[in-house]
Write a protein that holds these residues in place. Sequence first.
Motif, PDB file in Angstrom:
ATOM      1  N   ILE A  33      83.114 -45.251   6.135  1.00  0.00           N
ATOM      2  CA  ILE A  33      82.294 -45.083   4.934  1.00  0.00           C
ATOM      3  C   ILE A  33      81.489 -46.347   4.639  1.00  0.00           C
ATOM      4  CG2 ILE A  33      82.352 -44.612   2.459  1.00  0.00           C
ATOM      5  CD1 ILE A  33      83.036 -42.207   4.238  1.00  0.00           C
ATOM      6  N   VAL A  34      82.134 -47.520   4.763  1.00  0.00           N
ATOM      7  CA  VAL A  34      81.417 -48.774   4.507  1.00  0.00           C
ATOM      8  C   VAL A  34      80.339 -48.996   5.570  1.00  0.00           C
ATOM      9  CG1 VAL A  34      81.644 -51.285   4.353  1.00  0.00           C
ATOM     10  CG2 VAL A  34      83.370 -49.813   3.298  1.00  0.00           C
ATOM     11  N   ALA A  35      80.653 -48.683   6.827  1.00  0.00           N
ATOM     12  CA  ALA A  35      79.665 -48.845   7.903  1.00  0.00           C
ATOM     13  C   ALA A  35      78.450 -47.952   7.652  1.00  0.00           C
ATOM     14  CB  ALA A  35      80.293 -48.521   9.252  1.00  0.00           C
ATOM     15  N   ASN A  36      78.692 -46.736   7.167  1.00  0.00           N
ATOM     16  CA  ASN A  36      77.558 -45.864   6.819  1.00  0.00           C
ATOM     17  C   ASN A  36      76.686 -46.505   5.736  1.00  0.00           C
ATOM     18  OD1 ASN A  36      78.353 -43.919   8.617  1.00  0.00           O
ATOM     19  ND2 ASN A  36      79.330 -42.594   7.090  1.00  0.00           N
ATOM     20  N   GLY A  37      77.341 -47.166   4.777  1.00  0.00           N
ATOM     21  CA  GLY A  37      76.598 -47.838   3.714  1.00  0.00           C
ATOM     22  C   GLY A  37      75.748 -48.984   4.233  1.00  0.00           C
ATOM     23  N   THR A  38      76.304 -49.791   5.130  1.00  0.00           N
ATOM     24  CA  THR A  38      75.530 -50.914   5.686  1.00  0.00           C
ATOM     25  C   THR A  38      74.382 -50.397   6.559  1.00  0.00           C
ATOM     26  OG1 THR A  38      77.016 -51.158   7.596  1.00  0.00           O
ATOM     27  CG2 THR A  38      77.533 -52.444   5.638  1.00  0.00           C
ATOM     28  N   ASP A  39      74.611 -49.284   7.284  1.00  0.00           N
ATOM     29  CA  ASP A  39      73.529 -48.683   8.076  1.00  0.00           C
ATOM     30  C   ASP A  39      72.386 -48.236   7.164  1.00  0.00           C
ATOM     31  OD1 ASP A  39      74.881 -49.070  10.401  1.00  0.00           O
ATOM     32  OD2 ASP A  39      75.608 -47.004  10.588  1.00  0.00           O
ATOM     33  N   ALA A  40      72.737 -47.677   6.014  1.00  0.00           N
ATOM     34  CA  ALA A  40      71.707 -47.211   5.075  1.00  0.00           C
ATOM     35  C   ALA A  40      70.873 -48.371   4.550  1.00  0.00           C
ATOM     36  CB  ALA A  40      72.369 -46.468   3.912  1.00  0.00           C
ATOM     37  N   ILE A  41      71.522 -49.521   4.322  1.00  0.00           N
ATOM     38  CA  ILE A  41      70.799 -50.712   3.867  1.00  0.00           C
ATOM     39  C   ILE A  41      69.869 -51.219   4.962  1.00  0.00           C
ATOM     40  CG2 ILE A  41      71.063 -53.125   3.166  1.00  0.00           C
ATOM     41  CD1 ILE A  41      73.708 -52.289   1.814  1.00  0.00           C
ATOM     42  N   THR A  42      70.371 -51.266   6.199  1.00  0.00           N
ATOM     43  CA  THR A  42      69.564 -51.739   7.332  1.00  0.00           C
ATOM     44  C   THR A  42      68.316 -50.869   7.508  1.00  0.00           C
ATOM     45  OG1 THR A  42      71.500 -52.618   8.464  1.00  0.00           O
ATOM     46  CG2 THR A  42      69.564 -52.158   9.819  1.00  0.00           C
ATOM     47  N   LYS A  43      68.477 -49.552   7.354  1.00  0.00           N
ATOM     48  CA  LYS A  43      67.328 -48.644   7.487  1.00  0.00           C
ATOM     49  C   LYS A  43      66.282 -48.935   6.418  1.00  0.00           C
ATOM     50  CE  LYS A  43      69.984 -44.928   9.640  1.00  0.00           C
ATOM     51  NZ  LYS A  43      70.631 -43.601   9.450  1.00  0.00           N
ATOM     52  N   TYR A  44      66.739 -49.190   5.200  1.00  0.00           N
ATOM     53  CA  TYR A  44      65.788 -49.496   4.132  1.00  0.00           C
ATOM     54  C   TYR A  44      65.040 -50.800   4.429  1.00  0.00           C
ATOM     55  CZ  TYR A  44      63.717 -50.294  -0.428  1.00  0.00           C
ATOM     56  OH  TYR A  44      62.808 -50.516  -1.428  1.00  0.00           O
ATOM     57  N   LYS A  45      65.764 -51.814   4.879  1.00  0.00           N
ATOM     58  CA  LYS A  45      65.123 -53.101   5.196  1.00  0.00           C
ATOM     59  C   LYS A  45      64.086 -52.938   6.301  1.00  0.00           C
ATOM     60  CE  LYS A  45      67.375 -56.948   5.244  1.00  0.00           C
ATOM     61  NZ  LYS A  45      68.331 -58.013   5.597  1.00  0.00           N
ATOM     62  N   LYS A  46      64.360 -52.087   7.281  1.00  0.00           N
ATOM     63  CA  LYS A  46      63.411 -51.850   8.372  1.00  0.00           C
ATOM     64  C   LYS A  46      62.132 -51.213   7.823  1.00  0.00           C
ATOM     65  CE  LYS A  46      65.883 -52.931  12.128  1.00  0.00           C
ATOM     66  NZ  LYS A  46      65.479 -53.937  13.132  1.00  0.00           N
TER      67      LYS A  46
END
Length: 613
Positions: A33-46
Amino acid sequence: MAKQGNIQISSENMMPIIKKWLYSDKDIFLREIVANGTDAITKYKKLAEMGETPAFDGEFCVKISVDKDAKTLSVEDNGIGMTEDEVEKYITQIAFSGAADFLAKYEKAGGEGIIGHFGLGFYSAYMVSENIEIFTKSYREDAKGVHWESDGESTYTIEECDKTERGTKIVMHIADAEKEFLDEGRIRSLVEKYCAFMPYNIYLNFTGKDDKPLNETQPLYLKNPKDCTKEEYKEFYRKTFHDYHDPLFWIHLNMDYPFRLKGILYFPKVKSKVELERGKVKLYCNQVFIADNIKEVIPEYLLLLNGVIDCPDIPLNVSRSFLQNDRQVQKISRHITKKVADKLTGLFKEDPEKFKTCWNDLSVFIKLGCIKDEDFYSKVKDIIIFKDLNGEYKTIPEFTGKKEPAEGEDKQEGKEENKEPCTVYYVSDEAGQAQYITMFKNAGLNAIVCDTFIDPHFISYLEYKETGKYRFLRIDADVDAALKEGESKEEDYKELIDAFKAVLKNTKIAVKAEKFKNADVPAIINVAEFSRRFGEMNAFYGLAGADAEADMTIVINTANPAVQKFLSLDDEKRKFVANQIYYMAMLSYKKLSPEEMQDFAQNNLSLLNQYIG
């Protein structure tokens, strides 16, 4: 108005299977669940970097909150978020399809060999939850908040909600049987284990600016080695492995081609023999923890070390069989081995005194590596050292004086004179073999010390690898050949041997006589090297026949005054003297049996009474 839908696969069959196969690793859900959250942040930054959305000047982070009263565990990110269509697609279609693929692939195999379960992603949370809610809002302009809810069975509801901030919040309603996941200490320990190096700050029960993140977003292994200080390496070691003894030294791995690999391997100081068994090498993929001690990536003997390895080129959802057969993984494993060997040989050449100081902590690891990996042996064989009876550390060629030809020299030169293997005597117990050591030193001889559990296997390995060069004998195996004075024939001492055997209580042991250079010792015990090694191997594996007396010989020293007078004694005194000599020799080799110890004690008492008069 809430909209209801049906999940497209048979979830009532899927969920019990997920819980069954993942039961032993159920705490892995928090990583998912936390990894999914960090992936979502990375996508936004991209997207922000590409100019598709405004840049965010706040702090990207993941917040975890526990509400014991409501029995909920929540994980919230401020990443890309989802629209209603995206929730339908990624949660109720793709995620469930991933779970279905897992079911089809691993149901027959029993689930064995799975390192990570990232393919399950979001639905791994149902291992501990009886119901899950999602509150999310997309980064897209004019996007509305979305609320999704399901108990993991065949239906779900989805509707609009009043969420105003971009991102996603997962609310897990923890099942009664899983209340441990409502304990703040438990959650902290899971974050430390699985999320310690994730790339965005993770907070628990966030209240304001004074909160400290639970993780380290820029771990030391990601930095350039030239930018790291010795104290930073030590601090990272202490914090990561909870070992407050400084490591001996370390290797910083930093590679971008032909594969990506970063990490730090530490050589720990061994504080007891128990700790020789296993270290901990943590494997990560893009700062997400996969597992400890994956021998398909880290060679088994390197698992005596402590370390962190981050390799983005290893898939997260991967089986051990894949790792065993993947060429890229094999290249990574070989590279790690080479870097370790280079570090050891470099230390040996650049700082030999430090290398010798560290040897007792390194020797088991290096010897095990040699036995397990011939390529590793070829790289480090010239730096393997042994302590001798004088406390000096030497390589075997230095100890024997039989040095390898230098590069460019003719290896055939002197072949005939070096045809016979050099005999290398060794001791395995300096205290227990003290009598033999004294005799060796008095005779001007030397031996190496082989006192770790792996040494019996290692010297056999050396004899095999360096066939014809060396023959290893423990100093009680053929000590009379090294210590005797001149040559003698068996018939020279036949009368003495027969008389000794006639009164000796132990009829199984062979009797031999030699004249030693040292007259102080009346007799010694010899055991054939092959028989003793075979016995040690049996003992190591818990088999019978570990100490066969049939291959044991008592060697009487004809230079000793007591032995010289033996034939002049009457039968009663011969019996007393012969058995007393035998007991003293045996005590220098091993413990006496209870019956022998009782007889030895009675003999000593008789001598004491005679002395007192």
